[in-house]
Enzyme design. Structure first.
Site, mmCIF file in Angstrom:
data_model
loop_
_atom_site.group_PDB
_atom_site.id
_atom_site.type_symbol
_atom_site.label_atom_id
_atom_site.label_comp_id
_atom_site.label_asym_id
_atom_site.label_seq_id
_atom_site.Cartn_x
_atom_site.Cartn_y
_atom_site.Cartn_z
ATOM 1 N N LYS A 60 62.872 56.279 19.423
ATOM 2 C CA LYS A 60 62.597 55.053 20.535
ATOM 3 C C LYS A 60 63.242 54.230 20.513
ATOM 4 O O LYS A 60 62.551 53.735 21.732
ATOM 5 C CB LYS A 60 61.400 54.779 19.158
ATOM 6 C CG LYS A 60 59.925 54.661 18.041
ATOM 7 C CD LYS A 60 60.154 54.920 16.952
ATOM 8 C CE LYS A 60 59.329 55.595 16.435
ATOM 9 N NZ LYS A 60 59.291 55.152 15.282
ATOM 10 N N GLN A 106 58.277 50.512 11.156
ATOM 11 C CA GLN A 106 58.540 52.027 10.557
ATOM 12 C C GLN A 106 58.448 52.304 8.539
ATOM 13 O O GLN A 106 58.469 51.549 8.329
ATOM 14 C CB GLN A 106 60.381 52.715 10.859
ATOM 15 C CG GLN A 106 60.625 53.836 10.097
ATOM 16 C CD GLN A 106 59.937 54.619 11.655
ATOM 17 O OE1 GLN A 106 59.828 54.561 12.836
ATOM 18 N NE2 GLN A 106 59.831 55.567 10.869
ATOM 19 N N ASP A 165 51.006 50.334 17.300
ATOM 20 C CA ASP A 165 51.039 51.884 16.111
ATOM 21 C C ASP A 165 49.624 52.735 15.912
ATOM 22 O O ASP A 165 49.180 53.061 15.873
ATOM 23 C CB ASP A 165 51.770 51.870 14.455
ATOM 24 C CG ASP A 165 53.257 52.729 14.210
ATOM 25 O OD1 ASP A 165 52.805 53.760 15.045
ATOM 26 O OD2 ASP A 165 53.945 51.955 14.109
HETATM 27 N N1 GUN Z 1 57.008 57.295 9.806
HETATM 28 C C1 GUN Z 1 57.059 58.582 10.917
HETATM 29 N N2 GUN Z 1 55.890 58.391 11.492
HETATM 30 C C2 GUN Z 1 55.887 57.054 12.156
HETATM 31 C C3 GUN Z 1 54.505 56.435 13.181
HETATM 32 O O1 GUN Z 1 54.109 57.135 14.128
HETATM 33 N N3 GUN Z 1 54.635 54.799 13.093
HETATM 34 C C4 GUN Z 1 55.660 54.535 11.869
HETATM 35 N N4 GUN Z 1 55.493 53.366 11.976
HETATM 36 N N5 GUN Z 1 56.619 54.610 11.196
HETATM 37 C C5 GUN Z 1 56.368 56.142 10.653
#
Ligand code: GUN
Length: 294
Positions: free
Chosen positions: A54, A98, A121
């Protein structure tokens, strides 16, 4: 193999170039540079890897990246205080916490504390509710990527018979809402669905988001259907190494489907590209600017 392979990697790369163009336009014409804050608590290896990808994609798009690493022992109050600080920070337009969070943390309370306008998200109940009500919302990244891949094959999804396997808040439910918004006829299936293969065989568009390696078999696929595989499952491979497989038995399903996403290289790359899209969308909305071209 007869199916067209939907190249998520290439489609995501094109999307990231478009995002970078919008970021440049926002910066030069409006003096606003989108900023994305990522909060990682603990040292889950999969999360570290996601967060690393990311940060790289964020910088490549010209988005300001703010990384917050917290120890596995972090307390609820400390995490809540960080979210409040990021909510109030004008340089931050998107906040991603996350998941999974360490076991002592009430994750829902943390997600609920994120300003819905910065919720890139799309996990906040306000955004989930707005999506379900057909109102403008920040939409979860993986479902958004699924729709973009489906539309790369079928520019209009209107009237298509779509079947979604899985009803999670992260994928199944939001992808269902997005398909409805595209005027597809949607069936949502789950662990209690009777005769799942027969239901799947009705699908012109099948979205598999179950989290079970290669559960969807060739006999579940309507000939010529489009198959979107959201699964990312690590399984034992050859020579003691592990490999990634989806929720769909790719090789045999590709003999029947008309188009299919591979794993890796399908939905996965779209998730990060859509996070960049959401960051730019959030920036425009927060700054009172028209919605971006992505
Ligand atoms: N953990 C695995 N995939 C994601 C996601 O798309 N967003 C977040 N915040 N955590 C994750």
């Amino acid at each position: 193999m007869s199916a067209r392979i939907i190249d998520g990697k290439a489609i995501a790369a094109e999307l990231r170039i478009k995002v970078a163009g919008e970021v440049k336009r926002l910066t030069t014409q409006h003096g606003v540079t989108p900023g994305l804050a990522v909060v990682l608590a603990g040292n889950n290896p999969a999360s570290e890897s996601y967060v690393g990808s990311k940060a790289k994609a964020t910088k490549e798009a010209g988005i300001n990246s703010f990384d917050h690493r917290l120890p596995d022992s972090v307390g609820q109050a400390e995490l809540m205080a960080l979210v409040k600080k990021l909510n109030a920070d004008p340089a931050v337009h998107g906040i991603l916490v996350q998941l999974p969070l360490p076991k002592q943390i009430d994750a829902q309370q943390v997600l609920d504390a994120i300003d819905p306008a910065k919720d890139v998200d799309g996990f906040h109940p306000v955004n989930a509710g707005r999506l379900a009500s057909g109102l403008p919302a920040l939409v979860p990244c993986t479902p958004l990527g699924c729709i973009m891949l489906a539309k790369a094959v079928h520019p209009s999804l209107a009237g298509m018979e779509a079947v979604v396997i899985g009803r999670s808040n992260i994928v199944g439910k939001p992808v269902t809402q997005l398909l409805l918004a595209e005027n597809a006829t949607v069936t949502v299936t789950h662990s209690k669905t009777r005769d799942l293969p027969a239901v799947c065989r009705r699908a012109d568009l099948l979205v598999a988001a179950i989290g079970r390696p290669e559960m969807v078999r060739a006999g579940w696929i309507k000939p010529g259907a489009t198959v979107i595989d959201v699964g990312i499952n690590r399984v034992p491979g050859e020579n003691g190494k592990s490999k990634l497989v989806g929720d769909v038995a790719f090789a045999e399903c590709a003999e029947v489907a008309g188009a299919i996403t591979p794993v890796p290289g399908g939905v996965g790359p779209m998730t990060i590209a859509c996070l960049m899209v959401n960051t730019v969308r959030a920036t425009c909305a927060i700054s009172g600017l028209p919605a971006p071209a992505v």
